[in-house]
Design a protein around this motif. Structure first.
Motif, PDB file in Angstrom:
ATOM      1  N   GLY A  69       0.817  -1.209   0.000  1.00 42.22           N
ATOM      2  CA  GLY A  69       0.000   0.000   0.000  1.00 42.22           C
ATOM      3  C   GLY A  69       0.851   1.259   0.000  1.00 42.22           C
ATOM      4  N   LEU A  70       1.918   1.251   0.797  1.00 37.79           N
ATOM      5  CA  LEU A  70       2.811   2.417   0.870  1.00 37.79           C
ATOM      6  C   LEU A  70       3.468   2.670  -0.476  1.00 37.79           C
ATOM      7  CD1 LEU A  70       4.098   4.544   2.760  1.00 37.79           C
ATOM      8  CD2 LEU A  70       5.934   2.889   3.201  1.00 37.79           C
ATOM      9  N   ILE A  71       4.009   1.621  -1.073  1.00 39.21           N
ATOM     10  CA  ILE A  71       4.667   1.759  -2.368  1.00 39.21           C
ATOM     11  C   ILE A  71       3.677   2.196  -3.436  1.00 39.21           C
ATOM     12  CG2 ILE A  71       5.800   0.461  -4.223  1.00 39.21           C
ATOM     13  CD1 ILE A  71       7.146  -1.236  -2.076  1.00 39.21           C
ATOM     14  N   SER A  72       2.481   1.605  -3.425  1.00 41.06           N
ATOM     15  CA  SER A  72       1.484   1.896  -4.459  1.00 41.06           C
ATOM     16  C   SER A  72       0.996   3.335  -4.391  1.00 41.06           C
ATOM     17  CB  SER A  72       0.302   0.931  -4.339  1.00 41.06           C
ATOM     18  OG  SER A  72       0.717  -0.408  -4.472  1.00 41.06           O
TER      19      SER A  72
ATOM     20  N   PHE B 204      21.297   2.593   2.650  1.00 40.15           N
ATOM     21  CA  PHE B 204      20.245   2.705   1.635  1.00 40.15           C
ATOM     22  C   PHE B 204      19.428   1.428   1.519  1.00 40.15           C
ATOM     23  CE2 PHE B 204      23.485   5.747   0.010  1.00 40.15           C
ATOM     24  CZ  PHE B 204      22.716   6.894   0.068  1.00 40.15           C
ATOM     25  N   LEU B 205      20.099   0.271   1.607  1.00 39.47           N
ATOM     26  CA  LEU B 205      19.416  -1.004   1.406  1.00 39.47           C
ATOM     27  C   LEU B 205      19.441  -1.912   2.627  1.00 39.47           C
ATOM     28  CD1 LEU B 205      20.646  -1.863  -2.213  1.00 39.47           C
ATOM     29  CD2 LEU B 205      18.594  -0.622  -1.530  1.00 39.47           C
TER      30      LEU B 205
ATOM     31  N   ALA C 268      15.565   1.531   3.266  1.00 42.27           N
ATOM     32  CA  ALA C 268      15.336   0.557   2.193  1.00 42.27           C
ATOM     33  C   ALA C 268      14.008   0.811   1.490  1.00 42.27           C
ATOM     34  CB  ALA C 268      15.375  -0.859   2.756  1.00 42.27           C
ATOM     35  N   VAL C 269      12.969   1.103   2.256  1.00 49.23           N
ATOM     36  CA  VAL C 269      11.663   1.389   1.653  1.00 49.23           C
ATOM     37  C   VAL C 269      11.730   2.665   0.819  1.00 49.23           C
ATOM     38  CG1 VAL C 269       9.249   1.927   2.114  1.00 49.23           C
ATOM     39  CG2 VAL C 269      10.408   0.208   3.489  1.00 49.23           C
ATOM     40  N   ILE C 270      12.386   3.690   1.365  1.00 43.84           N
ATOM     41  CA  ILE C 270      12.525   4.953   0.637  1.00 43.84           C
ATOM     42  C   ILE C 270      13.314   4.742  -0.652  1.00 43.84           C
ATOM     43  CG2 ILE C 270      13.504   7.276   0.730  1.00 43.84           C
ATOM     44  CD1 ILE C 270      12.958   7.258   3.744  1.00 43.84           C
ATOM     45  N   SER C 271      14.383   3.978  -0.555  1.00 40.99           N
ATOM     46  CA  SER C 271      15.208   3.708  -1.740  1.00 40.99           C
ATOM     47  C   SER C 271      14.415   2.943  -2.789  1.00 40.99           C
ATOM     48  CB  SER C 271      16.458   2.907  -1.347  1.00 40.99           C
ATOM     49  OG  SER C 271      17.252   3.620  -0.431  1.00 40.99           O
ATOM     50  N   LEU C 272      13.634   1.963  -2.344  1.00 43.61           N
ATOM     51  CA  LEU C 272      12.831   1.173  -3.272  1.00 43.61           C
ATOM     52  C   LEU C 272      11.815   2.054  -3.994  1.00 43.61           C
ATOM     53  CD1 LEU C 272      11.943  -1.552  -4.438  1.00 43.61           C
ATOM     54  CD2 LEU C 272      10.487  -1.856  -2.414  1.00 43.61           C
ATOM     55  N   ILE C 273      11.127   2.910  -3.246  1.00 42.70           N
ATOM     56  CA  ILE C 273      10.144   3.806  -3.866  1.00 42.70           C
ATOM     57  C   ILE C 273      10.831   4.762  -4.835  1.00 42.70           C
ATOM     58  CG2 ILE C 273       8.502   5.673  -3.420  1.00 42.70           C
ATOM     59  CD1 ILE C 273       7.809   4.310  -0.791  1.00 42.70           C
TER      60      ILE C 273
ATOM     61  N   VAL D 155      12.854  -8.015  -6.045  1.00 46.30           N
ATOM     62  CA  VAL D 155      13.759  -9.169  -6.038  1.00 46.30           C
ATOM     63  C   VAL D 155      15.200  -8.739  -6.265  1.00 46.30           C
ATOM     64  CG1 VAL D 155      14.371 -11.288  -7.268  1.00 46.30           C
ATOM     65  CG2 VAL D 155      11.988 -10.791  -6.782  1.00 46.30           C
ATOM     66  N   SER D 156      15.423  -7.901  -7.272  1.00 46.55           N
ATOM     67  CA  SER D 156      16.790  -7.548  -7.650  1.00 46.55           C
ATOM     68  C   SER D 156      17.396  -6.446  -6.790  1.00 46.55           C
ATOM     69  CB  SER D 156      16.833  -7.124  -9.121  1.00 46.55           C
ATOM     70  OG  SER D 156      15.922  -6.063  -9.366  1.00 46.55           O
ATOM     71  N   LEU D 157      16.567  -5.585  -6.211  1.00 47.83           N
ATOM     72  CA  LEU D 157      17.107  -4.462  -5.441  1.00 47.83           C
ATOM     73  C   LEU D 157      17.295  -4.804  -3.970  1.00 47.83           C
ATOM     74  CD1 LEU D 157      17.985  -1.491  -5.476  1.00 47.83           C
ATOM     75  CD2 LEU D 157      15.611  -0.870  -4.990  1.00 47.83           C
ATOM     76  N   THR D 158      16.269  -5.326  -3.332  1.00 52.38           N
ATOM     77  CA  THR D 158      16.343  -5.566  -1.885  1.00 52.38           C
ATOM     78  C   THR D 158      16.127  -7.020  -1.487  1.00 52.38           C
ATOM     79  OG1 THR D 158      13.973  -5.144  -1.551  1.00 52.38           O
ATOM     80  CG2 THR D 158      15.451  -3.244  -1.474  1.00 52.38           C
ATOM     81  N   GLY D 159      15.550  -7.824  -2.385  1.00 53.62           N
ATOM     82  CA  GLY D 159      15.257  -9.218  -2.030  1.00 53.62           C
ATOM     83  C   GLY D 159      14.235  -9.323  -0.906  1.00 53.62           C
ATOM     84  N   GLY D 160      13.412  -8.278  -0.755  1.00 47.81           N
ATOM     85  CA  GLY D 160      12.414  -8.284   0.309  1.00 47.81           C
ATOM     86  C   GLY D 160      12.935  -7.843   1.654  1.00 47.81           C
ATOM     87  N   GLY D 161      14.225  -7.646   1.787  1.00 46.26           N
ATOM     88  CA  GLY D 161      14.829  -7.262   3.056  1.00 46.26           C
ATOM     89  C   GLY D 161      15.026  -5.756   3.165  1.00 46.26           C
ATOM     90  N   PRO D 162      15.644  -5.336   4.266  1.00 48.65           N
ATOM     91  CA  PRO D 162      16.090  -6.169   5.395  1.00 48.65           C
ATOM     92  C   PRO D 162      14.930  -6.527   6.328  1.00 48.65           C
ATOM     93  CG  PRO D 162      16.613  -3.869   5.790  1.00 48.65           C
ATOM     94  CD  PRO D 162      16.016  -3.926   4.407  1.00 48.65           C
ATOM     95  N   ALA D 163      14.961  -7.733   6.825  1.00 52.40           N
ATOM     96  CA  ALA D 163      13.960  -8.239   7.781  1.00 52.40           C
ATOM     97  C   ALA D 163      12.546  -8.104   7.236  1.00 52.40           C
ATOM     98  CB  ALA D 163      14.080  -7.509   9.119  1.00 52.40           C
ATOM     99  N   GLY D 164      12.381  -8.312   5.928  1.00 47.74           N
ATOM    100  CA  GLY D 164      11.052  -8.263   5.322  1.00 47.74           C
ATOM    101  C   GLY D 164      10.446  -6.883   5.206  1.00 47.74           C
ATOM    102  N   SER D 165      11.230  -5.824   5.396  1.00 48.36           N
ATOM    103  CA  SER D 165      10.692  -4.464   5.403  1.00 48.36           C
ATOM    104  C   SER D 165      10.277  -3.990   4.019  1.00 48.36           C
ATOM    105  CB  SER D 165      11.717  -3.488   5.986  1.00 48.36           C
ATOM    106  OG  SER D 165      12.913  -3.494   5.225  1.00 48.36           O
ATOM    107  N   THR D 166      10.764  -4.629   2.949  1.00 49.29           N
ATOM    108  CA  THR D 166      10.374  -4.244   1.591  1.00 49.29           C
ATOM    109  C   THR D 166       9.674  -5.400   0.872  1.00 49.29           C
ATOM    110  OG1 THR D 166      12.542  -4.891   0.715  1.00 49.29           O
ATOM    111  CG2 THR D 166      12.266  -2.595   1.386  1.00 49.29           C
ATOM    112  N   GLN D 167       9.121  -6.314   1.637  1.00 48.66           N
ATOM    113  CA  GLN D 167       8.448  -7.474   1.061  1.00 48.66           C
ATOM    114  C   GLN D 167       7.025  -7.109   0.656  1.00 48.66           C
ATOM    115  OE1 GLN D 167       8.912 -11.775   2.584  1.00 48.66           O
ATOM    116  NE2 GLN D 167       7.047 -11.075   3.560  1.00 48.66           N
ATOM    117  N   THR D 168       6.768  -7.033  -0.642  1.00 48.99           N
ATOM    118  CA  THR D 168       5.432  -6.720  -1.142  1.00 48.99           C
ATOM    119  C   THR D 168       4.572  -7.976  -1.147  1.00 48.99           C
ATOM    120  OG1 THR D 168       6.074  -7.117  -3.439  1.00 48.99           O
ATOM    121  CG2 THR D 168       6.339  -4.871  -2.590  1.00 48.99           C
TER     122      THR D 168
END
Length: 308
Positions: free
Chosen positions: A87-90, A161-162, A168-173, A245-258
């Motif tokens: 939701g945050l990313i979207s 950043f990651l 990590a979330v900010i970097s991903l967005i 998958v390629s940037l964060t792999g869902g990490g760290p600790a699942g914080s960027t897991q969509t």
């Protein structure tokens, strides 16, 4: 029937046969498309809905369990966390991509070689695979990436950043917005070309400034295109997976897991095919509802503006 009045029986039969031939030709031309749509869309969706009601590991016989998988969706902590990230990313990503794309397009709406160049620069990341872009930015933002190696030469501590959850979330967005807003630029530039020049000239003669012309004339004129862009970006970001998958792999600790990452990287790999299918069906429903909601909201605003 009115058309057949006054005709002889022979003429009526000829007319009816001609209409039957036209109808048969129409159905014959539509048949392959309907068949293809049924085979490629309707049947897979139907199978997915059925599998979402089963307990299946992908190998053994599927056991029908009703709505248990859907009930588990709301009890699963990992699903709740993934939905928050999604939701945050979207929402943030859609607002930034549409907003920046519109501002950029308004700045480059005039036809010139320089503007064409900057449009191409903005659109270029969109033509590159999101997977490749993720690896590229991972090499730039990673712990031993280009930025942190440069900072280390000046004795500055590496920036997470990651590997920091918030960063990590900010970097991903940020990477998602950078990669996707060029599509909106091209879409909006094309829409801006359809705004009548006479309307802009009339607004300027009435004393409207550039900002007023953009906000009160141009943007309302291309509002339907903005709605389309919003829906496309929103639905696309809800399904974000490859760049995660390629940037964060869902990490760290699942914080960027969509949510999509959770479905593909966790549920399917864990042989929870029935549960993963229920997650996918739920994601499809949410995407459809959001798309309809945004479109209905836009239509309601249009009706209010026109007084209908």
């Amino acid at each position: 029937m009115v058309e057949l009045a006054g005709l002889t029986d022979t003429q009526r039969r000829v007319r009816r046969r001609a209409r039957l031939r036209e109808s048969a030709l129409s159905f014959g031309m539509m048949g392959p498309a309907v068949l293809l749509y049924t085979v490629m869309t309707v049947v897979p969706v139907g199978v997915a809905v059925y599998l979402s009601l089963t307990d299946w590991d992908g190998f053994s016989t599927a056991a029908f369990i009703g709505l248990d998988n859907y009930k588990h969706l709301f009890d699963d902590p990992s699903s709740s966390d993934a939905w928050y990230v999604t939701g945050l990313i979207s929402v943030v990503g859609t607002v930034l991509m549409v907003g920046l794309g519109l501002v950029y397009a308004l700045a480059l709406k005039a036809r010139s070689r320089s503007n064409s160049f900057f449009r191409a620069v903005a659109y270029f990341p969109h033509v590159i695979s999101a997977l490749i872009l993720g690896y590229l930015w991972a090499a730039i933002l990673g712990t031993n990436g280009a930025i942190n190696n440069t900072l280390a030469k000046f004795g500055i501590e590496p920036v997470g950043f990651l590997f920091d959850e918030n960063f990590a979330v900010i970097s991903l967005i940020g990477v998602i917005v950078w990669a996707g807003f060029g599509f909106n630029v091209v879409l909006f530039v094309a829409a801006l070309q359809t705004v009548p020049a006479e309307l802009l000239e009339a607004a300027a003669i009435d004393g409207a400034g550039k900002r007023q012309i953009n906000t009160r004339v141009v943007i309302p004129m291309i509002a339907p295109v903005v709605t389309v862009a919003t829906v496309l970006n929103l639905v696309g970001l809800i399904r974000a997976y490859d760049i995660v998958v390629s940037l964060t792999g869902g990490g760290p600790a699942g914080s960027t897991q969509t949510f999509t990452y959770l479905i593909l990287a966790r549920s399917f790999e864990g042989t929870k095919v029935g549960y993963a299918t229920a997650q996918a069906v739920f994601l499809m429903v949410v995407s459809a509802v959001l798309a309809l909601f945004v479109t209905a909201l836009r239509n309601r605003q249009d009706q209010a503006a026109t007084g209908r």
